[in-house]
Design an enzyme around this catalytic site. Structure first.
Site, PDB file in Angstrom:
ATOM      1  N   ASP A  83       0.843  -1.195   0.000  1.00 44.62           N
ATOM      2  CA  ASP A  83       0.000   0.000   0.000  1.00 44.62           C
ATOM      3  C   ASP A  83       0.880   1.247   0.000  1.00 44.62           C
ATOM      4  O   ASP A  83       2.084   1.183   0.252  1.00 44.62           O
ATOM      5  CB  ASP A  83      -0.906  -0.014   1.243  1.00 44.62           C
ATOM      6  CG  ASP A  83      -2.052   0.984   1.154  1.00 44.62           C
ATOM      7  OD1 ASP A  83      -2.236   1.608   0.100  1.00 44.62           O
ATOM      8  OD2 ASP A  83      -2.763   1.133   2.168  1.00 44.62           O
ATOM      9  N   LYS A  84       0.205   2.372  -0.268  1.00 43.46           N
ATOM     10  CA  LYS A  84       0.853   3.687  -0.247  1.00 43.46           C
ATOM     11  C   LYS A  84      -0.001   4.593   0.625  1.00 43.46           C
ATOM     12  O   LYS A  84      -1.221   4.448   0.671  1.00 43.46           O
ATOM     13  CB  LYS A  84       0.901   4.210  -1.674  1.00 43.46           C
ATOM     14  CG  LYS A  84       1.563   5.515  -1.863  1.00 43.46           C
ATOM     15  CD  LYS A  84       0.800   6.756  -2.221  1.00 43.46           C
ATOM     16  CE  LYS A  84      -0.604   7.036  -2.048  1.00 43.46           C
ATOM     17  NZ  LYS A  84      -1.047   8.433  -2.289  1.00 43.46           N
ATOM     18  N   HIS A  85       0.639   5.501   1.345  1.00 41.73           N
ATOM     19  CA  HIS A  85      -0.136   6.477   2.112  1.00 41.73           C
ATOM     20  C   HIS A  85       0.546   7.826   1.972  1.00 41.73           C
ATOM     21  O   HIS A  85       1.770   7.911   1.957  1.00 41.73           O
ATOM     22  CB  HIS A  85      -0.199   6.063   3.589  1.00 41.73           C
ATOM     23  CG  HIS A  85      -1.127   6.915   4.392  1.00 41.73           C
ATOM     24  ND1 HIS A  85      -2.486   6.723   4.398  1.00 41.73           N
ATOM     25  CD2 HIS A  85      -0.886   7.978   5.198  1.00 41.73           C
ATOM     26  CE1 HIS A  85      -3.049   7.628   5.181  1.00 41.73           C
ATOM     27  NE2 HIS A  85      -2.104   8.404   5.677  1.00 41.73           N
ATOM     28  N   SER A  86      -0.265   8.875   1.869  1.00 42.46           N
ATOM     29  CA  SER A  86       0.303  10.213   1.692  1.00 42.46           C
ATOM     30  C   SER A  86      -0.024  11.069   2.903  1.00 42.46           C
ATOM     31  O   SER A  86      -1.052  10.873   3.564  1.00 42.46           O
ATOM     32  CB  SER A  86      -0.287  10.812   0.422  1.00 42.46           C
ATOM     33  OG  SER A  86      -0.397  12.198   0.543  1.00 42.46           O
ATOM     34  N   THR A 123      -8.891  11.095  -0.491  1.00 45.55           N
ATOM     35  CA  THR A 123      -9.268  10.123  -1.530  1.00 45.55           C
ATOM     36  C   THR A 123     -10.696   9.631  -1.328  1.00 45.55           C
ATOM     37  O   THR A 123     -11.442   9.397  -2.283  1.00 45.55           O
ATOM     38  CB  THR A 123      -8.286   8.926  -1.483  1.00 45.55           C
ATOM     39  OG1 THR A 123      -6.975   9.450  -1.648  1.00 45.55           O
ATOM     40  CG2 THR A 123      -8.557   7.922  -2.576  1.00 45.55           C
ATOM     41  N   ARG A 171      -7.146  15.021  19.502  1.00 45.46           N
ATOM     42  CA  ARG A 171      -6.013  15.843  19.027  1.00 45.46           C
ATOM     43  C   ARG A 171      -6.500  16.955  18.112  1.00 45.46           C
ATOM     44  O   ARG A 171      -6.018  18.089  18.162  1.00 45.46           O
ATOM     45  CB  ARG A 171      -5.017  14.970  18.251  1.00 45.46           C
ATOM     46  CG  ARG A 171      -4.172  14.071  19.125  1.00 45.46           C
ATOM     47  CD  ARG A 171      -3.457  13.034  18.272  1.00 45.46           C
ATOM     48  NE  ARG A 171      -2.622  13.627  17.250  1.00 45.46           N
ATOM     49  CZ  ARG A 171      -2.367  13.057  16.059  1.00 45.46           C
ATOM     50  NH1 ARG A 171      -2.874  11.875  15.757  1.00 45.46           N
ATOM     51  NH2 ARG A 171      -1.608  13.659  15.186  1.00 45.46           N
ATOM     52  N   SER A 186      -0.368   7.221  14.458  1.00 45.03           N
ATOM     53  CA  SER A 186      -1.715   7.235  13.916  1.00 45.03           C
ATOM     54  C   SER A 186      -1.743   6.585  12.532  1.00 45.03           C
ATOM     55  O   SER A 186      -2.539   5.677  12.255  1.00 45.03           O
ATOM     56  CB  SER A 186      -2.188   8.695  13.847  1.00 45.03           C
ATOM     57  OG  SER A 186      -3.370   8.803  13.104  1.00 45.03           O
ATOM     58  N   LYS A 190      -2.949   2.148  11.584  1.00 45.52           N
ATOM     59  CA  LYS A 190      -3.993   1.738  10.639  1.00 45.52           C
ATOM     60  C   LYS A 190      -3.399   0.859   9.538  1.00 45.52           C
ATOM     61  O   LYS A 190      -4.026  -0.092   9.075  1.00 45.52           O
ATOM     62  CB  LYS A 190      -4.661   2.988  10.049  1.00 45.52           C
ATOM     63  CG  LYS A 190      -5.522   3.710  11.096  1.00 45.52           C
ATOM     64  CD  LYS A 190      -6.061   5.029  10.614  1.00 45.52           C
ATOM     65  CE  LYS A 190      -5.029   6.122  10.654  1.00 45.52           C
ATOM     66  NZ  LYS A 190      -5.508   7.484  10.774  1.00 45.52           N
ATOM     67  N   LYS A 191      -2.203   1.183   9.116  1.00 43.61           N
ATOM     68  CA  LYS A 191      -1.566   0.401   8.051  1.00 43.61           C
ATOM     69  C   LYS A 191      -1.178  -0.984   8.571  1.00 43.61           C
ATOM     70  O   LYS A 191      -1.294  -1.980   7.872  1.00 43.61           O
ATOM     71  CB  LYS A 191      -0.336   1.142   7.510  1.00 43.61           C
ATOM     72  CG  LYS A 191      -0.687   2.438   6.835  1.00 43.61           C
ATOM     73  CD  LYS A 191      -1.529   2.199   5.589  1.00 43.61           C
ATOM     74  CE  LYS A 191      -2.286   3.407   5.131  1.00 43.61           C
ATOM     75  NZ  LYS A 191      -3.231   3.132   4.029  1.00 43.61           N
TER      76      LYS A 191
HETATM   77  N1  URA Z   1      -3.276  11.391   9.139  1.00 38.10           N
HETATM   78  C1  URA Z   1      -3.536  10.454  10.088  1.00 38.10           C
HETATM   79  O1  URA Z   1      -4.075   9.396   9.807  1.00 38.10           O
HETATM   80  N2  URA Z   1      -3.165  10.731  11.352  1.00 38.10           N
HETATM   81  C2  URA Z   1      -2.554  11.883  11.708  1.00 38.10           C
HETATM   82  O2  URA Z   1      -2.242  12.044  12.862  1.00 38.10           O
HETATM   83  C3  URA Z   1      -2.298  12.840  10.704  1.00 38.10           C
HETATM   84  C4  URA Z   1      -2.664  12.567   9.423  1.00 38.10           C
END
Ligand code: URA
Length: 440
Positions: A83-86, A123, A171, A186, A190-191
């Site tokens: 996967d990719k996350h930005s 997205t 937060r 964070s 999730k990843k």
């Molecule tokens: N995206 C996230 O999922 N968590 C953060 O803390 C900041 C950006």
């Protein structure tokens, strides 16, 4: 068992927390024994005093284990789960492109993405502009689509990393989002809950990035790479430019149109968007073991595009998740158009020397394309197209961008918000690189 206030006190006093103390705190976040004010106090203590690598790995793992962790074994996948996350950008639709491209090259991409945050587009909001597309399928349907199509892009479910969901919400309203340690935990929790084999991070740099300076972006990249690998996930980060939108458009349905053009028409692949998409997808193929080197990865990805295989995966994903089967053939029928289109005319001739990319993203939010409050509804058709690029020469009166708005008043308001976001000069300035480098 430690008292919650003792855990907070230790962090406040800059003492190192043990992994079991962090796990205990996170368990309390999920079972409700830790109150909102204790989460806020903990977040503020971490914001000011940061976390060591060990603490951050412990927080990441505790957040991952706060909910469901996907298991891919039963699916017997014939390729890697990658996967990719930005960190978030403007006019950044790379996920919509590289998910199907990587799937067409043999990868399996279970992409759990987010809604727009602040000035950045999400997205999930882009996909939600497609009629009937289900952004929240149950886990078994999600995994089945990944197995059958190679890619599914959905939103975070209530079951995945619920501790992060609660901590993040607190937060968000206590000015503690911008902590490298907590952003790292964070994103990665999730990843890790999606049980990836490898992760490529896209860390944005520039006026439209989440982190204000190159050094901060680099620090975030280093943190995510170190903590990801420390938590057992093969992680690399690519630093990419966000001093201007990646595509010439920004806005939800407008970006879906741009993605369809990119996937189906070789002449409609904007250079910077293509460069960043290829850099990220190349890294994904290499870390997933689907290519031996960059040249091989790029050639596989180019053929996935040119043969139409990537477009086919995109179409399959849309229809598997409930969207129209003919979206790629008839985007006009399904995506709609905003009724008013107005140009932002240049007041003078010159080279574009600066774009305030953050302000540009905020203008899309003001048009209704993003949210001021979490419960706000989105207007999917509004946004910008035909945005000029840094270094481009513009004649007086030529459009710097076209605004797509719900009514004339909103369009005129956007014109006045947007004009100062573009700086023009008689001589051209240096243009930033598109891809800065890789952190492994
Ligand atoms: N995206 C996230 O999922 N968590 C953060 O803390 C900041 C950006």
């Amino acid at each position: 068992m430690s008292l919650t206030q003792e855990i907070i006190r230790k962090k406040r006093d800059k003492e190192e927390l043990e992994a079991n103390e962090i796990a205990e705190f996170v368990r309390g976040v999920v079972d409700g024994s830790v109150t909102d004010s204790q989460v806020a106090a903990f977040a503020m203590a971490v914001y000011f005093n940061d976390m060591s690598l060990d603490e951050c790995v412990a927080l990441t793992l505790a957040q991952r284990d706060s909910g469901q962790v996907l298991n891919w074994q039963a699916f017997d996948l014939p390729g890697p789960v990658i996967d990719k996350h930005s960190t978030g950008g403007v006019g950044d639709l790379t996920s919509l492109l590289l998910g199907p491209m990587v799937a067409a090259c043999g990868g399996f991409v279970p992409m759990i993405s987010g809604r727009g945050l602040g000035h950045t587009g999400g997205t999930l909001d882009k996909l939600a502009s497609i009629p009937d597309y289900n952004v929240t399928p149950d886990t078994s349907l999600f995994q089945r689509i990944v197995r059958e199509v190679g890619v599914a892009i959905i939103g975070q479910t209530a079951q995945l990393a619920p501790a992060d969901r609660r901590i993040y919400a607190i937060r968000d309203v206590t000015a503690t989002v911008e902590s490298v340690a907590m952003i790292t935990a964070s994103i990665l929790s999730k990843k890790l809950a999606a049980s990836l084999g490898a992760l490529t991070m896209d860390i944005k740099v520039g006026s439209g990035a989440f982190m204000p300076t190159y050094e901060e972006s680099l620090r975030l990249a280093r943190s995510i790479v170190d903590v990801g690998n420390g938590a057992g996930l093969k992680t690399a980060a690519v630093l990419t430019d966000m001093n201007q939108p990646l595509a010439a458009c920004a806005g939800n349905a407008l970006e879906i149109r741009c993605a369809i053009d990119y996937l189906t028409q070789p002449t409609r692949r904007p250079r910077r968007l293509h460069d960043v998409t290829l850099a990220l997808a190349t890294q994904m193929l290499m870390s997933g073991g689907l290519a031996d080197d960059q040249a091989q990865a790029r050639s596989k990805l180019e053929s996935a595009l040119d043969s139409g295989a990537a477009a086919e995966r995109f179409a399959m994903m849309i229809s598997a998740l409930g969207g129209p089967r003919d979206l790629l053939d008839a985007p006009e029928r399904h995506l709609g158009r905003a009724p008013v289109v107005l140009p932002v005319a240049a007041r003078e001739a010159g080279f574009v020397t600066h774009i305030n990319c953050r302000a540009l993203g905020l203008a899309v939010v003001s048009l209704g394309g993003g949210r001021h409050r979490p419960e706000d509804l989105i207007d999917y058709q509004v946004g910008l197209t035909d945005c000029v690029e840094l270094g481009q020469y513009v004649e007086k009166g030529e459009p710097l961008a076209l605004i797509h708005a719900r009514d004339r008043q909103a369009a005129e308001q956007a014109v006045s918000e947007l004009r100062p976001t573009f700086a023009l000069d008689a001589s051209a300035a240096a243009i930033p690189a598109t891809v800065y480098g890789l952190v492994e």
